[in-house]
Design an enzyme around this catalytic site. Structure first.
Site, PDB file in Angstrom:
ATOM      1  N   ASP A  40       0.837  -1.188   0.000  1.00 18.66           N
ATOM      2  CA  ASP A  40       0.000   0.000   0.000  1.00 18.66           C
ATOM      3  C   ASP A  40       0.883   1.252   0.000  1.00 18.66           C
ATOM      4  O   ASP A  40       1.906   1.307   0.684  1.00 18.66           O
ATOM      5  CB  ASP A  40      -0.899  -0.028   1.240  1.00 18.66           C
ATOM      6  N   GLU A  77       0.924  -0.673  -5.230  1.00 15.80           N
ATOM      7  CA  GLU A  77      -0.256   0.196  -5.237  1.00 15.80           C
ATOM      8  C   GLU A  77       0.212   1.583  -5.654  1.00 15.80           C
ATOM      9  O   GLU A  77       0.835   2.307  -4.879  1.00 15.80           O
ATOM     10  CB  GLU A  77      -0.894   0.206  -3.844  1.00 15.80           C
ATOM     11  N   ASP A 118     -11.363   0.538  -0.998  1.00 17.25           N
ATOM     12  CA  ASP A 118     -11.517   1.968  -0.692  1.00 17.25           C
ATOM     13  C   ASP A 118     -12.546   2.653  -1.581  1.00 17.25           C
ATOM     14  O   ASP A 118     -12.858   3.829  -1.365  1.00 17.25           O
ATOM     15  CB  ASP A 118     -10.170   2.685  -0.844  1.00 17.25           C
TER      16      ASP A 118
END
Length: 489
Positions: free
Chosen positions: A289, A336, A389
């Site tokens: 991430d 990501e 998300d």
């Protein structure tokens, strides 16, 4: 090889215990197998914070004990059938219920565990994981001793500052609680190994997730203050976030302490190497991430109330990532790389040979060259309609105005909106992307009430799939699409 998978966190599996656990994985594994999927993607499995976020954990290494299979504990004779039955009365997702009942279950299991003549694998687990487990267990015991306060607020300064004599004193005084924490981690990782065996037998690979930063109130920062940018009294000097943008006029103030990369270089990134090493034991593929922070990261002075007055710094870069890849050659890494990304991040990603991410919900801005449009994907990427998300695709569609919907029709070629979600799933499946991952909510065409997370808000992480979602009908539909698009195993 063209493949596909499904994103569904373990806590979102249908369950009567408050959240999904490792007791609830079998039916979904069967669904993945029947629908000819190759991957199962989940969120981080470290312990969650006080708002149940898996991206803010008190440990970068420990497992989330809420995921422990209580049925397995009953089979092993560690809890009674009565205790097991009493834990199964939740309706839907209820973290409060899950936390309270799992505490009862694990305390009973610990009381029945033969601590003074433990099995050989318990001794081996303690030895192999002592580099993080000893500090984490003591941290948890101290946190309970100091009534759940952040370690910066502990009344005993010598405990905050880790004076050796004080730590020795508390290890003796809190030995039972320390042993309990160790026991719960032993159970988690033992059951996780059994879970991985189930996946391997079904021919399914597991995609895990690692947040790039760690929480300030964590065993990692408390135990390794020299690896983070802290002041002499061990408060953060600078913290992480992202600057103001179109979506947030104040930016995002995450508050995580920044790494002291120069200090980490001195022992050849030992903490990070061990962290990724633990992930390589848990997963086949690792999604990092906020990958961009390895290229450049945003630093905000501790004490600022917004992220407006930060500045960008150069990240640790290629040498570190090359070290990680060389250390774990069998671990596949996904970068990501979403958001406002400079060219240098993409160059770093490509130099490492990593796949980036594409999200179709970001594609329909009227630009036919948008890189998130399925027809514009490069092969070496992992593509989604949306991630945890984002809103569900049905929820996203319902939020669009008439012009935006017409733009989707014009660019995608889709004619009608009755099953717009499934039409977009089909386009994703037929794209050039090597790997596509569908959110479970989009397979069953759920609306925004099934959204997993809204970044920057509270009350999230509550989505729980319905038992009927893993039906033969849904598996048959997805299997046909998977075969038709050349993504079958």
């Amino acid at each position: 090889m063209r493949t596909s998978g499904i994103l569904l966190h373990i806590t979102s599996l249908p369950a009567s215990t408050g959240v999904g656990t490792l007791a609830d994985v079998d039916k979904f594994i069967q669904f993945l197998h029947e629908s000819k999927q190759s991957y199962w993607q989940i969120l981080p499995v470290t312990p969650t914070d006080f708002v149940n976020s898996p991206y803010a954990s008190p440990s970068a290494f420990a497992g989330n004990t809420l995921l422990i299979d209580a049925d397995e504990l009953a089979k092993d004779g560690l809890i009674s059938e009565e205790t097991l039955l009493n834990s199964k009365h939740a309706r839907g997702n209820d973290y409060g219920y899950a936390i309270a009942n799992k505490e009862i279950i694990l305390r009973e299991a610990f009381a029945n565990f033969i601590r003074y003549n433990p099995p050989e694998d318990y001794t081996g687990f303690c030895h192999d994981n002592r580099y993080w487990l000893d500090d984490y267990a003591l941290f948890c015991a101290l946190k309970k001793h100091f009534h759940g306060k952040s370690w910066l607020e502990w009344e005993d300064e010598s405990a905050r500052m880790r004076h050796p004599d004080t730590l020795k004193f508390y290890r003796n005084q809190l030995s039972d609680e320390i042993d309990y924490v160790v026991f719960t981690q032993y159970i988690f990782f033992k059951q996780w190994a059994q879970f991985r065996t189930k996946l391997q037998n079904a021919g399914i690979k597991l995609i895990g997730d690692i947040p790039i930063y760690v929480s300030y109130d964590s065993a990692d920062v408390w135990a390794h203050p020299d690896l983070f940018e802290l002041t002499e009294d061990r408060r953060p000097s600078w913290v992480a976030g992202v600057p103001p943008d179109y979506f947030s006029e104040d930016g995002q103030l995450w508050g995580n302490p920044l790494y002291d990369w120069e200090a980490m270089k001195k022992d050849n990134f030992d903490w990070w190497t061990k962290r990724v090493g633990k992930c390589s034991e848990l997963f086949d593929v690792l999604r990092i991430d906020h990958f961009r922070a390895f290229d450049s990261f945003y630093a905000i002075k501790y004490g600022e109330l917004t992220a407006k007055r930060g500045h960008w710094r150069k990240g640790i870069g290629y040498g570190f990532l090359k070290h990680i890849q060389d250390s774990f050659p069998l671990l596949t890494i996904i970068a990501e790389d979403l958001g406002d990304i400079p060219r240098s991040v993409l160059e770093l990603r490509d130099k490492c040979g990593l796949a980036g991410m594409k999200v179709v919900q970001f594609a329909y801005d009227g630009n036919p060259n948008n890189s998130f449009l399925p027809q514009n994907f490069e092969e070496h990427c992992v593509a989604y309609l949306g991630t945890h998300d984002n809103d569900t695709t049905v929820g996203w569609w319902n939020s669009l105005n008439d012009w935006q919907r017409q733009t989707v029709f014009n660019i995608s070629g889709i004619q009608g909106s009755e099953h717009i979600c499934h039409e977009l799933v089909k386009q994703l499946a037929h794209s050039r992307a090597e790997l596509v991952v569908y959110c479970m909510q989009d397979i069953v065409e759920d609306d925004t009430t099934s959204r997993m997370n809204i970044p920057g808000t509270l009350g999230c992480w509550k989505y729980m799939a319905k038992r009927g979602d893993f039906s033969h009908k849904n598996a048959k539909w997805l299997a046909a699409l998977t075969k038709e698009s050349g993504r079958s195993k």
